[in-house]
Design an enzyme around this catalytic site. Structure first.
Site, short mmCIF file in Angstrom:
data_model
loop_
_atom_site.label_atom_id
_atom_site.label_comp_id
_atom_site.label_asym_id
_atom_site.label_seq_id
_atom_site.Cartn_x
_atom_site.Cartn_y
_atom_site.Cartn_z
N HIS A 63 -3.79 7.00 1.03
CA HIS A 63 -4.00 5.71 0.39
C HIS A 63 -5.41 5.26 0.73
CE1 HIS A 63 -4.07 1.52 -0.34
NE2 HIS A 63 -3.98 1.19 0.93
N CYS B 105 0.82 -1.23 0.00
CA CYS B 105 0.00 0.00 0.00
C CYS B 105 0.84 1.27 0.00
CB CYS B 105 -0.94 0.00 1.19
SG CYS B 105 -2.10 -1.38 1.11
N ASN C 17 -9.94 -0.78 -2.45
CA ASN C 17 -8.54 -0.55 -2.14
C ASN C 17 -7.70 -1.13 -3.28
OD1 ASN C 17 -5.89 -0.83 -1.19
ND2 ASN C 17 -6.51 -1.30 0.91
C1 LIG Z 1 -11.44 -5.56 7.24
C2 LIG Z 1 -12.39 -4.74 8.10
C3 LIG Z 1 -13.31 -3.90 7.22
C4 LIG Z 1 -13.20 -5.69 8.94
O1 LIG Z 1 -14.03 -4.98 9.81
P1 LIG Z 1 -14.07 -5.39 11.34
O2 LIG Z 1 -15.13 -4.60 11.95
O3 LIG Z 1 -12.70 -5.23 11.88
O4 LIG Z 1 -14.51 -6.89 11.22
P2 LIG Z 1 -13.87 -8.21 11.85
O5 LIG Z 1 -12.75 -8.69 11.00
O6 LIG Z 1 -13.60 -8.00 13.31
O7 LIG Z 1 -15.11 -9.17 11.67
C5 LIG Z 1 -16.36 -8.88 12.29
C6 LIG Z 1 -17.37 -9.90 11.81
O8 LIG Z 1 -17.72 -9.64 10.43
C7 LIG Z 1 -17.56 -10.83 9.67
N1 LIG Z 1 -17.14 -10.47 8.31
C8 LIG Z 1 -15.89 -10.31 7.84
N2 LIG Z 1 -15.93 -9.97 6.54
C9 LIG Z 1 -17.23 -9.92 6.20
C10 LIG Z 1 -17.90 -9.62 4.99
N3 LIG Z 1 -17.24 -9.30 3.88
N4 LIG Z 1 -19.24 -9.66 5.00
C11 LIG Z 1 -19.93 -9.97 6.09
N5 LIG Z 1 -19.35 -10.26 7.28
C12 LIG Z 1 -18.00 -10.24 7.31
C13 LIG Z 1 -16.51 -11.61 10.40
O9 LIG Z 1 -16.62 -12.99 10.09
C14 LIG Z 1 -16.86 -11.34 11.84
O10 LIG Z 1 -17.93 -12.16 12.20
P3 LIG Z 1 -18.05 -12.75 13.69
O11 LIG Z 1 -18.14 -11.57 14.61
O12 LIG Z 1 -19.31 -13.54 13.64
O13 LIG Z 1 -16.83 -13.56 13.89
C15 LIG Z 1 -11.59 -3.79 9.02
O14 LIG Z 1 -10.93 -4.54 10.03
C16 LIG Z 1 -10.58 -2.99 8.30
O15 LIG Z 1 -10.89 -2.22 7.42
N6 LIG Z 1 -9.32 -3.07 8.67
C17 LIG Z 1 -8.27 -2.39 7.97
C18 LIG Z 1 -7.96 -3.17 6.78
C19 LIG Z 1 -7.22 -2.40 5.74
O16 LIG Z 1 -7.29 -1.21 5.64
N7 LIG Z 1 -6.48 -3.14 4.96
C20 LIG Z 1 -5.76 -2.62 3.90
C21 LIG Z 1 -4.40 -2.39 4.31
S1 LIG Z 1 -3.85 -0.84 3.97
#
Ligand SMILES: CC(C)(COP(=O)(O)OP(=O)(O)OC[C@H]1O[C@@H](n2cnc3c(N)ncnc32)[C@H](O)[C@@H]1OP(=O)(O)O)[C@@H](O)C(=O)NCCC(=O)NCCS
Length: 349
Positions: free
Chosen positions: A276, A114, A306
Site C-alpha cells: 500500500h 488503507c 496515498n
Molecule cells: C506524516 C509524516 C510524513 C510526518 O513526518 P514526521 O517526520 O513524522 O513529522 P511530524 O509529524 O513529527 O512533524 C515534524 C514537523 O514538521 C511539521 N510539518 C508537518 N506537516 C508539514 C508539512 N506538510 N509541511 C511542512 N512542515 C510540516 C510539523 O508541524 C512539525 O513541526 P514542529 O517540529 O515545528 O512541531 C510521517 O509521520 C508519516 O509518514 N507517517 C506515516 C503516515 C502514513 O503513512 N499515513 C497513512 C496511513 S497508511
C-alpha cells in the site's frame, strides 16, 4: 476447490495534477519537506463536481471488466472499498451497480481504509472458492480532496493524500497453484483514534478522554454534526503520523513474512511486492528489512500520493501495464492503515 485469479485489472486517476508547489497557495509547506518525508512529488485531485468516488470506481471497473473479457452484466458480486464514499449511506457499491447497469447482484462496501482492498479481495476469494460467484468485481476508490483540511493546521495529512481508483475482476481457476494462494488479515483497535475521522459519527465522545466533538448543549439531533464541530475543525481527519509510521514498519514486514511462511516460500521468491502506497519511507524501510532488491518492490506514490483503498489496485494495474507482472510471477500485496488494520495477499499470476 477452485482458486481465485485476477482476470482483469484497471485503474483511473483524475486529470488534474497537483504538485507540491501547488499546495503552497493553501498552506505553509514546501516541496522539499514533502518529498523528504514522504517521497510524494504530486497527486491527482478529482474534478470538483464532475467526479466522485463512485464515478472514478466505474472508470477503473470498466477497464478491468473489459480486460477480463466480460461485460458488466456478467458481474455477479460487487465489493467496493473506500473511506470517502459519495454518501454516508448507502455505499458506493450500489451507485456503481446503477451506473454500470449491472444485474441486481449483491453489492458490499468495505470500510477498512488503507487495507480495504486486501480485505475486499480476501472476501471475494472466499466466495469464489465456495463456488458461489464466478465474476466478482473488487474496487478501491477515494476522493480525498473533498474532505481534507487545506489550511496549515491540516498540512501533515493533506499533503499525503490523493484521489484515484483501481479495480480487479476475480474469477475461478482450476490451474493448480495459480491465483490467490492465501490472505492474512489483522486488526488492533487499541489505536483506533490515532488515524481517524471522528465526525460525523455517533460516538458522543464516549471512547476518549479528550473531546473530539463539540456539540454544545444539544441532546439529540444536533450531535451528529454541529456548528461547533465545524468551527473547531473537528470534521477533518486526524493522524498522529509518527505513531502510524512506527507501527507500520513493524506490521508490514510481519504480514509479508506470514504470507510467505504459510506457503513455504521466502522473500527471494517474490517477483513483485506491491505495498500500500502509504509513504515511500515506509516502503523503503520494508524493502530494507526484507532484503528485497529495487526491482522486487513497486512504488508509484511519487505520482499519486496515498490513495488509501485505491493505492494497491492502481499500483497493480500500472505494474501490469508496464509488463512488470508476468504469468507465473509471485506477487505479494500488503497494507497497513487506520484501525489499525493490516493484511497481505499472496498471488501466483
Ligand atoms: C506524516 C509524516 C510524513 C510526518 O513526518 P514526521 O517526520 O513524522 O513529522 P511530524 O509529524 O513529527 O512533524 C515534524 C514537523 O514538521 C511539521 N510539518 C508537518 N506537516 C508539514 C508539512 N506538510 N509541511 C511542512 N512542515 C510540516 C510539523 O508541524 C512539525 O513541526 P514542529 O517540529 O515545528 O512541531 C510521517 O509521520 C508519516 O509518514 N507517517 C506515516 C503516515 C502514513 O503513512 N499515513 C497513512 C496511513 S497508511
Amino acid at each position: 476447490m477452485p482458486q481465485s485469479r485476477i482476470a482483469g485489472v484497471g485503474h483511473y486517476v483524475p486529470k488534474n495534477v497537483v504538485s507540491n508547489n501547488d499546495l503552497l497557495q493553501y498552506m505553509d509547506t514546501s516541496d522539499e519537506w514533502i518529498q523528504e518525508r514522504s517521497g510524494i512529488k504530486e497527486r491527482r485531485y478529482a474534478d470538483r463536481t464532475g467526479e466522485t468516488t463512485a464515478t472514478m470506481g466505474v472508470e477503473a471497473a470498466t477497464i478491468a471488466i473489459e480486460r477480463a473479457g466480460i461485460t458488466p452484466q456478467d458481474i455477479d458480486f460487487i465489493i467496493f472499498a473506500t473511506l470517502s464514499p459519495d454518501y454516508y449511506f448507502p455505499g458506493c457499491g450500489v451507485l456503481l451497480q446503477r451506473a454500470m447497469k449491472m444485474k441486481e447482484v449483491g453489492a458490499l462496501d468495505v470500510r477498512n481504509q488503507c487495507s480495504g482492498f486486501i480485505y475486499a479481495i480476501s472476501i471475494a476469494d472466499q466466495f469464489i472458492k465456495t463456488g458461489m460467484y464466478k465474476n466478482i468485481l473488487v474496487v478501491g476508490s477515494e476522493k480525498h480532496s473533498f474532505g481534507l483540511d487545506f489550511s496549515t493546521r491540516g498540512r501533515n495529512i493533506s499533503v499525503i493524500f490523493g484521489d484515484g481508483a483501481g479495480a480487479v475482476v476475480l474469477q475461478p481457476t482450476e490451474k493448480a497453484g495459480q491465483g490467490i494462494l492465501s490472505s492474512h488479515l489483522h486488526s488492533d483497535g487499541e489505536s483506533a483514534e490515532i488515524l481517524a475521522m471522528y465526525n460525523p459519527g455517533t460516538h458522543a465522545n464516549h471512547w476518549v478522554k479528550e473531546k473530539v466533538a463539540d456539540f454544545g448543549d444539544a441532546e439529540l439531533g444536533e450531535m451528529f454534526m454541529s456548528h461547533e464541530m465545524i468551527d473547531n475543525a473537528q470534521n477533518f481527519p486526524f493522524m498522529d503520523g509518527p505513531v502510524v509510521f512506527k507501527k507500520a514498519i513493524v506490521k508490514f514486514p510481519e504480514v509479508v513474512m506470514e504470507a510467505l511462511k504459510a506457503n513455504g516460500l521466502e522473500t527471494k521468491d517474490i517477483n513483485l511486492l506491491i505495498p500500500h502506497q502509504a509513504n515511500l519511507r515506509i516502503s523503503q524501510f520494508v524493502q530494507h528489512k526484507l532484503h528485497l532488491r529495487d526491482d522486487q518492490v513497486f512504488n508509484n506514490i511519487d505520482k499519486y500520493g496515498n490513495t488509501t483503498a485505491a493505492s494497491i489496485p492502481i499500483a497493480l494495474s500500472e505494474a501490469w501495464e508496464q509488463g512488470k507482472i508476468k504469468e507465473g510471477d509471485l506477487v505479494c500485496l500488503a497494507a497497513f492503515g487506520s484501525g489499525f488494520t493490516w493484511g497481505s495477499a499472496l498471488l501466483r499470476w
